[in-house]
Structure formats: C-alpha cells, structure tokens
Design a protein around this motif. Structure first.
Motif, PDB file in Angstrom:
ATOM      1  N   SER A   1      23.910  62.623  70.041  1.00 38.23           N
ATOM      2  CA  SER A   1      24.481  61.342  70.798  1.00 38.23           C
ATOM      3  C   SER A   1      23.413  60.437  71.766  1.00 38.23           C
ATOM      4  N   VAL A   2      24.104  59.282  72.158  1.00 41.64           N
ATOM      5  CA  VAL A   2      23.193  58.401  73.037  1.00 41.64           C
ATOM      6  C   VAL A   2      23.103  59.119  74.246  1.00 41.64           C
TER       7      VAL A   2
ATOM      8  N   ASP B   1      25.695  48.467  76.603  1.00 42.49           N
ATOM      9  CA  ASP B   1      26.183  48.723  75.419  1.00 42.49           C
ATOM     10  C   ASP B   1      25.896  50.154  75.121  1.00 42.49           C
TER      11      ASP B   1
ATOM     12  N   ARG C   1      28.793  52.229  77.125  1.00 45.33           N
ATOM     13  CA  ARG C   1      30.104  52.315  76.347  1.00 45.33           C
ATOM     14  C   ARG C   1      30.137  53.163  75.118  1.00 45.33           C
ATOM     15  N   GLN C   2      28.670  53.219  74.558  1.00 45.61           N
ATOM     16  CA  GLN C   2      28.880  53.990  73.143  1.00 45.61           C
ATOM     17  C   GLN C   2      27.980  55.433  73.682  1.00 45.61           C
ATOM     18  N   ARG C   3      27.962  55.910  74.804  1.00 42.43           N
ATOM     19  CA  ARG C   3      27.421  57.225  75.064  1.00 42.43           C
ATOM     20  C   ARG C   3      27.813  58.520  74.298  1.00 42.43           C
ATOM     21  N   SER C   4      28.878  58.453  73.882  1.00 47.21           N
ATOM     22  CA  SER C   4      29.189  59.752  73.159  1.00 47.21           C
ATOM     23  C   SER C   4      29.100  59.455  71.700  1.00 47.21           C
ATOM     24  N   LEU C   5      28.635  58.573  71.256  1.00 49.72           N
ATOM     25  CA  LEU C   5      28.421  58.196  69.806  1.00 49.72           C
ATOM     26  C   LEU C   5      27.147  58.615  69.245  1.00 49.72           C
TER      27      LEU C   5
ATOM     28  N   ARG D   1      24.822  56.333  64.294  1.00 47.15           N
ATOM     29  CA  ARG D   1      25.874  55.671  63.890  1.00 47.15           C
ATOM     30  C   ARG D   1      25.822  54.397  64.621  1.00 47.15           C
ATOM     31  N   LEU D   2      24.862  54.163  65.533  1.00 50.11           N
ATOM     32  CA  LEU D   2      24.546  52.713  66.179  1.00 50.11           C
ATOM     33  C   LEU D   2      24.030  51.709  65.205  1.00 50.11           C
ATOM     34  N   SER D   3      24.517  50.512  65.715  1.00 48.63           N
ATOM     35  CA  SER D   3      23.550  49.349  64.814  1.00 48.63           C
ATOM     36  C   SER D   3      22.143  49.408  65.092  1.00 48.63           C
TER      37      SER D   3
ATOM     38  N   GLN E   1      21.365  48.406  68.561  1.00 49.03           N
ATOM     39  CA  GLN E   1      21.732  49.380  69.798  1.00 49.03           C
ATOM     40  C   GLN E   1      20.700  50.562  69.679  1.00 49.03           C
TER      41      GLN E   1
END
Length: 243
Positions: free
Chosen positions: A98-99, A126, A129-133, A137-139, A142
């Motif tokens: 994850s991030v 950014d 907000r996406q730290r658990s992704l 899967r990031l753009s 990102q």
C-alpha cells in the motif's frame, strides 16, 4: 566546484561494460534550490549519467562530489543516507504494498522519525487520501508522486529523476512538475532527465544538452528554450533561429 554547488560531476566516464563507456567525460554541477534539466537525443547517455551518480552504473574514471564529499564509488544502497535521492523511470515503487507501507518501509530503512511521514502526507495530500490503496492501483501520476515521496523520506540534498513524465498525460505532467518546483523551493537541488524538452525547460533553471555522453551546451533554461541549437543538438537537424 563553485561555493553554491551541492552536486558536482567532474570528467565522468561510465558504462555498463568494461571498455564501453556511454558517459564520456561529462562535467556538470547543480546548486541548492536549482533544477538542472538534462536533455539530449536517444542514446546520449542521460539515464546512464544519473544512474552512475546513483551508484547503479560502474564509473571508470572521473569524480562525483556531494556537498563537498566524494561519492564516486559509494554503493547504491548508501546513497540515500549520504543525501542523494533517486527516482528511476520504472519499478520505482512496490506495487504489491500500500501507499503507507511503501512510505513506512522507506522510513524504516532510513531510520527517520514517524513525524516525517506526517509531513510527507501533508505535502502530498493525494497520497494521504489513498494511503491504504495498493500502489499498483494508483494512477500513473499518483504512482510518480509516491516514488518522489519515497525519495524525499530523509530530506536529501539532491533529488535525481529519470524521465518522470514518461507515460503521463499533459495534465499529470504539469502536476508532477509543479511538485518538483515546490521541492526545489524548499532547498533541494533537482537533476531532471527528460525527453519532454518543452516541459522540462519550463521549470528548469538551467539545462544541459548531452551528445554522445558529454555535455555540449549548458545554459539557462530560458535561453535554451528560444535557441535553435536545441533543435540542432537535440533533434539532430538544423533549424533557423526565431526572430
């Protein structure tokens, strides 16, 4: 080395195979708060140059100095602790983590305080907000931001990036380059290898054009942006100067 220079590359020869140098006598320097764009045709040795500085390509002769300390033959894994951050073009994040795991791993390796992560999340909202992704899967934009954040984990004196705009839309390129300008304003010197000449010259303070592994022109970016020599050296053809 000028007093303001934080990174100096002096008469550097480097390549992947013994006796087959790709970088051939390059000499460059960059100062704090400065963005130096490295431009040139395919095969000019741009990526090899920054990889040699980062300890990833063998150096046959020449010297590399960082903040007055010679780092010419320091191993790649030691560079971050010496104050050199490097963002390669590919495989610059762990896509299966994850991030937050990417940043926490970098923090653990560099033994930085947890508060540094909080600062990076504030700098890259950014990512916060996406730290658990999962990073995979990031753009594209990102993911590039995450790679830059990882390289900034221990506040390097110099940040080098290899083709950060590759594969990004013009909007994302503008966003990434805005972040780089902000980073330079914080006092970090940036060395930027780019094929997107127009975008690179728009944010750089100075630019160096490499041809056959050596700098042929080093000048203020604004000067080179309107200079027909860029077309001649970078594109390999002569174009009349604009009136």
């Amino acid at each position: 080395m000028s007093e303001a220079a934080v990174l100096r590359i002096e008469s550097l020869w480097a390549g992947y195979e013994p006796g087959l140098s790709i970088v051939r006598g390059a000499s460059l320097e960059v100062g704090g708060r400065e963005i130096l764009a490295i431009l040139g045709p395919n095969g000019a040795g741009k990526s090899t140059l920054v990889k040699a500085v980062a300890g990833l390509v063998p150096v046959s002769s020449g010297c590399i100095w960082l903040a007055g300390r010679e780092i010419t033959r320091e191993p790649a894994h030691a560079m971050a602790s010496l104050g050199l951050g490097f963002v390669p073009q590919t495989e610059n994040v762990f896509t299966n983590l994850s991030v937050s795991e990417n940043l926490e791993l970098a923090a653990a390796l560099q033994r930085v305080k947890r508060s540094r992560l909080d600062h990076l999340y504030a700098q890259f909202p950014d990512l916060a907000r996406q730290r658990s992704l999962l990073a995979g899967r990031l753009s594209g934009g990102q993911r590039q931001m995450l790679a830059i954040a990882r390289a900034l984990i221990n506040l390097p004196q110099v940040l080098m990036l290899d083709e950060p705009s590759a594969g990004l839309s013009p909007r994302l390129v503008a966003e990434v380059f805005r972040v780089l300008r902000d980073i330079a304003a914080q006092g970090i010197a940036i060395v930027l290898v780019e094929q997107n000449v127009k975008a690179a010259l728009a944010i750089a303070d100075r630019a160096a054009v490499l041809v056959e592994g050596c700098e042929k022109v080093v000048a203020p970016a604004a000067e080179l942006a309107g200079d027909a020599r860029i077309a001649e050296l970078y594109l390999g053809r002569h174009v009349e100067a604009q009136p």
